[in-house]
Scaffold this motif. Sequence first.
Motif, PDB file in Angstrom:
ATOM      1  N   ILE A 141       0.864  -1.179   0.000  1.00  0.00           N
ATOM      2  CA  ILE A 141       0.000   0.000   0.000  1.00  0.00           C
ATOM      3  C   ILE A 141       0.904   1.233   0.000  1.00  0.00           C
ATOM      4  O   ILE A 141       1.817   1.342   0.818  1.00  0.00           O
ATOM      5  CB  ILE A 141      -0.933   0.024   1.230  1.00  0.00           C
ATOM      6  N   PHE A 142       0.657   2.134  -0.934  1.00  0.00           N
ATOM      7  CA  PHE A 142       1.479   3.341  -1.088  1.00  0.00           C
ATOM      8  C   PHE A 142       0.708   4.556  -0.570  1.00  0.00           C
ATOM      9  O   PHE A 142      -0.507   4.654  -0.763  1.00  0.00           O
ATOM     10  CB  PHE A 142       1.837   3.570  -2.556  1.00  0.00           C
ATOM     11  N   ALA A 143       1.441   5.457   0.063  1.00  0.00           N
ATOM     12  CA  ALA A 143       0.848   6.716   0.527  1.00  0.00           C
ATOM     13  C   ALA A 143       1.848   7.842   0.299  1.00  0.00           C
ATOM     14  O   ALA A 143       3.042   7.602   0.075  1.00  0.00           O
ATOM     15  CB  ALA A 143       0.474   6.628   2.002  1.00  0.00           C
ATOM     16  N   GLN A 144       1.355   9.091   0.385  1.00  0.00           N
ATOM     17  CA  GLN A 144       2.216  10.241   0.103  1.00  0.00           C
ATOM     18  C   GLN A 144       2.969  10.735   1.334  1.00  0.00           C
ATOM     19  O   GLN A 144       3.988  11.398   1.210  1.00  0.00           O
ATOM     20  CB  GLN A 144       1.378  11.381  -0.482  1.00  0.00           C
ATOM     21  N   ASN A 145       2.465  10.404   2.532  1.00  0.00           N
ATOM     22  CA  ASN A 145       3.143  10.883   3.741  1.00  0.00           C
ATOM     23  C   ASN A 145       3.108   9.825   4.835  1.00  0.00           C
ATOM     24  O   ASN A 145       2.352   8.851   4.762  1.00  0.00           O
ATOM     25  CB  ASN A 145       2.521  12.194   4.243  1.00  0.00           C
ATOM     26  N   LYS A 146       3.936  10.011   5.837  1.00  0.00           N
ATOM     27  CA  LYS A 146       4.090   9.021   6.902  1.00  0.00           C
ATOM     28  C   LYS A 146       2.819   8.878   7.734  1.00  0.00           C
ATOM     29  O   LYS A 146       2.469   7.786   8.188  1.00  0.00           O
ATOM     30  CB  LYS A 146       5.276   9.418   7.792  1.00  0.00           C
ATOM     31  N   GLU A 147       2.137   9.978   7.949  1.00  0.00           N
ATOM     32  CA  GLU A 147       0.903   9.953   8.757  1.00  0.00           C
ATOM     33  C   GLU A 147      -0.141   9.031   8.130  1.00  0.00           C
ATOM     34  O   GLU A 147      -0.775   8.230   8.824  1.00  0.00           O
ATOM     35  CB  GLU A 147       0.354  11.379   8.902  1.00  0.00           C
ATOM     36  N   ASP A 148      -0.325   9.161   6.818  1.00  0.00           N
ATOM     37  CA  ASP A 148      -1.319   8.318   6.129  1.00  0.00           C
ATOM     38  C   ASP A 148      -0.918   6.843   6.144  1.00  0.00           C
ATOM     39  O   ASP A 148      -1.769   5.965   6.290  1.00  0.00           O
ATOM     40  CB  ASP A 148      -1.476   8.783   4.678  1.00  0.00           C
ATOM     41  N   ILE A 149       0.373   6.557   5.973  1.00  0.00           N
ATOM     42  CA  ILE A 149       0.803   5.164   5.916  1.00  0.00           C
ATOM     43  C   ILE A 149       0.699   4.501   7.292  1.00  0.00           C
ATOM     44  O   ILE A 149       0.395   3.314   7.407  1.00  0.00           O
ATOM     45  CB  ILE A 149       2.244   5.045   5.342  1.00  0.00           C
ATOM     46  N   GLU A 150       0.933   5.263   8.369  1.00  0.00           N
ATOM     47  CA  GLU A 150       0.823   4.699   9.721  1.00  0.00           C
ATOM     48  C   GLU A 150      -0.628   4.412  10.103  1.00  0.00           C
ATOM     49  O   GLU A 150      -0.891   3.593  10.981  1.00  0.00           O
ATOM     50  CB  GLU A 150       1.468   5.649  10.737  1.00  0.00           C
ATOM     51  N   ALA A 151      -1.553   5.088   9.427  1.00  0.00           N
ATOM     52  CA  ALA A 151      -2.982   4.872   9.712  1.00  0.00           C
ATOM     53  C   ALA A 151      -3.498   3.559   9.119  1.00  0.00           C
ATOM     54  O   ALA A 151      -4.603   3.117   9.454  1.00  0.00           O
ATOM     55  CB  ALA A 151      -3.796   6.044   9.162  1.00  0.00           C
ATOM     56  N   ILE A 152      -2.694   2.923   8.254  1.00  0.00           N
ATOM     57  CA  ILE A 152      -3.132   1.702   7.576  1.00  0.00           C
ATOM     58  C   ILE A 152      -3.494   0.597   8.560  1.00  0.00           C
ATOM     59  O   ILE A 152      -4.459  -0.144   8.359  1.00  0.00           O
ATOM     60  CB  ILE A 152      -2.029   1.197   6.613  1.00  0.00           C
ATOM     61  N   TYR A 153      -2.724   0.476   9.638  1.00  0.00           N
ATOM     62  CA  TYR A 153      -2.981  -0.590  10.615  1.00  0.00           C
ATOM     63  C   TYR A 153      -4.424  -0.544  11.111  1.00  0.00           C
ATOM     64  O   TYR A 153      -5.111  -1.572  11.170  1.00  0.00           O
ATOM     65  CB  TYR A 153      -2.016  -0.480  11.802  1.00  0.00           C
ATOM     66  N   ASP A 154      -4.898   0.635  11.464  1.00  0.00           N
ATOM     67  CA  ASP A 154      -6.268   0.782  11.978  1.00  0.00           C
ATOM     68  C   ASP A 154      -7.300   0.630  10.861  1.00  0.00           C
ATOM     69  O   ASP A 154      -8.368   0.043  11.070  1.00  0.00           O
ATOM     70  CB  ASP A 154      -6.437   2.144  12.653  1.00  0.00           C
ATOM     71  N   ILE A 155      -6.981   1.167   9.684  1.00  0.00           N
ATOM     72  CA  ILE A 155      -7.932   1.092   8.566  1.00  0.00           C
ATOM     73  C   ILE A 155      -8.195  -0.360   8.154  1.00  0.00           C
ATOM     74  O   ILE A 155      -9.321  -0.731   7.817  1.00  0.00           O
ATOM     75  CB  ILE A 155      -7.404   1.898   7.357  1.00  0.00           C
ATOM     76  N   LEU A 156      -7.159  -1.179   8.201  1.00  0.00           N
ATOM     77  CA  LEU A 156      -7.299  -2.570   7.747  1.00  0.00           C
ATOM     78  C   LEU A 156      -7.968  -3.496   8.764  1.00  0.00           C
ATOM     79  O   LEU A 156      -8.330  -4.625   8.423  1.00  0.00           O
ATOM     80  CB  LEU A 156      -5.925  -3.146   7.390  1.00  0.00           C
ATOM     81  N   ASN A 157      -8.117  -3.052  10.006  1.00  0.00           N
ATOM     82  CA  ASN A 157      -8.668  -3.930  11.048  1.00  0.00           C
ATOM     83  C   ASN A 157     -10.005  -4.566  10.681  1.00  0.00           C
ATOM     84  O   ASN A 157     -10.183  -5.781  10.814  1.00  0.00           O
ATOM     85  CB  ASN A 157      -8.781  -3.176  12.382  1.00  0.00           C
TER      86      ASN A 157
END
Length: 496
Positions: free
Chosen positions: A292-308
Amino acid sequence: MNTSEKSSGPALPCSTDWDDINWPKIEKYVNNLQQRIYRAESWKEYRRVKRLQRMCLNSKAVLLIAIRKVTQFNNGRNTPGIDGFKAISTEERAKLFDAMKNMKIKLHKPKPAQRKYIQKKNGKLRSLGIPTIKDRIYQEIIRIALEPQAEANFESISYGFRPRRSCHDAVSRIIMNLKSMRWNWVFEGDFKACFDTLAHDFILDQIKHFPAYDLVEKFLKAGYVDKNIYHKTEKGTPQGGILSPLLANIALNGMEKVLKISHKKKIRKNGQVYYMTNGKYRVVRYADDFLIFAQNKEDIEAIYDILNPYLEDRGLELAEDKTKITHIDEGFDFLGFNFRRYQSKWGFIHRCQPSKESVKEVKSKVAEMCKELHGHNVDTLIDKLNPLIRGVANYWKPSSANKTFSELDNYIWQKVFKFIKRLHPNKPMKWLIKTYFPIYEDEKRVNKWILTGPKKGNNLIKMSWTSLKRHELIEFNHSPYDKSKTEYFNKRILSC
């Protein structure tokens, strides 16, 4: 073509003329049936989809294709299930068809799979479930009927175990994302024991209107035999089963929806159709491996919660040892390739090349092969090494692999020369060179260090002889089951 099987009737065999079957006619009929299922699903004509799938499940032409694939073409055709049955000869295949042609697929009772284990790269064991030949045939029939419907709904970013899609398509998609200069952060994801833990209820809910739903459930619940002990299966779909990759793809579909990625159809001035992707993420998935690609670190770190929610619905967990967040300047490995951004005096350069781990693995295979063939002649060594060299080179040729090819050519040469010296410990160097390294010449090159078999005159090829060529990414959601895309796929085959 008429919906009845009269059109394929003359090609159906007696028990003695398996080799005389009009296979092109049978294949054309089955392919046409699959295209009609795909078209009906695309047009949301669900009653028609179900009717065509019933026809497919009860088709003698489909049964023929399934028997042929399972017993004649599949790699595991000589590996029996728990009943020990195999159908190797044409006579056995014809008898199997005669025995199965009047059976009702819905009444079939699957046998437990035979559990076997193979070693993974990390030293751990991967479990395989080997169904019986008859179970494999019925699974192939189900796959033929179910796959066109699933293909009409799959996300375009899914490339594993799908018709006319490959690792190279996934690689091309990654390169395209990186070259946009926007997607600098990468979430490297891997599902923990994906095939062993997928929730049965979720899989079955996705195919609840499929006519052979009950049989799919029986296959999922059939269990397995390990060391003569029967075990129930309450979750997962066994690796080794023909149906398992399709069911896994059906279950894993929907990642883009969770990440709120959408695609909008656009038309250029020249009439060319393309799709614009919207959303703050981009995804590439190959079976149970994904990025999964994102433009900034904040968005990429949110992936864990989004995928739950996505993970919970499917009974999955992320493998902690394989899941991580990476910046593209650090680089990441995927499908045997390494992707990384470099700073140069001309600006940023994005490079895709064979990963160090995969190069190490190839070297290990070469060394092991030379060791196993100790005592054999050079012709045998060449016959064994050439397919490995050719296969690896063709797999890596869409990348920047020139240095890797040269490195491996040098490594192989060293191993080969060591093999020859061991074969002839008392012969002088001049004799070895004269016997095994005559001047090699073809229309492209002249070389005096090409290993040549003295008996057959066969030559050991070099990886560097393979020309690098970028792979053309498959168009958005194109499928070979879409009849309107036949010309596209025919051209694509010719260009590869």
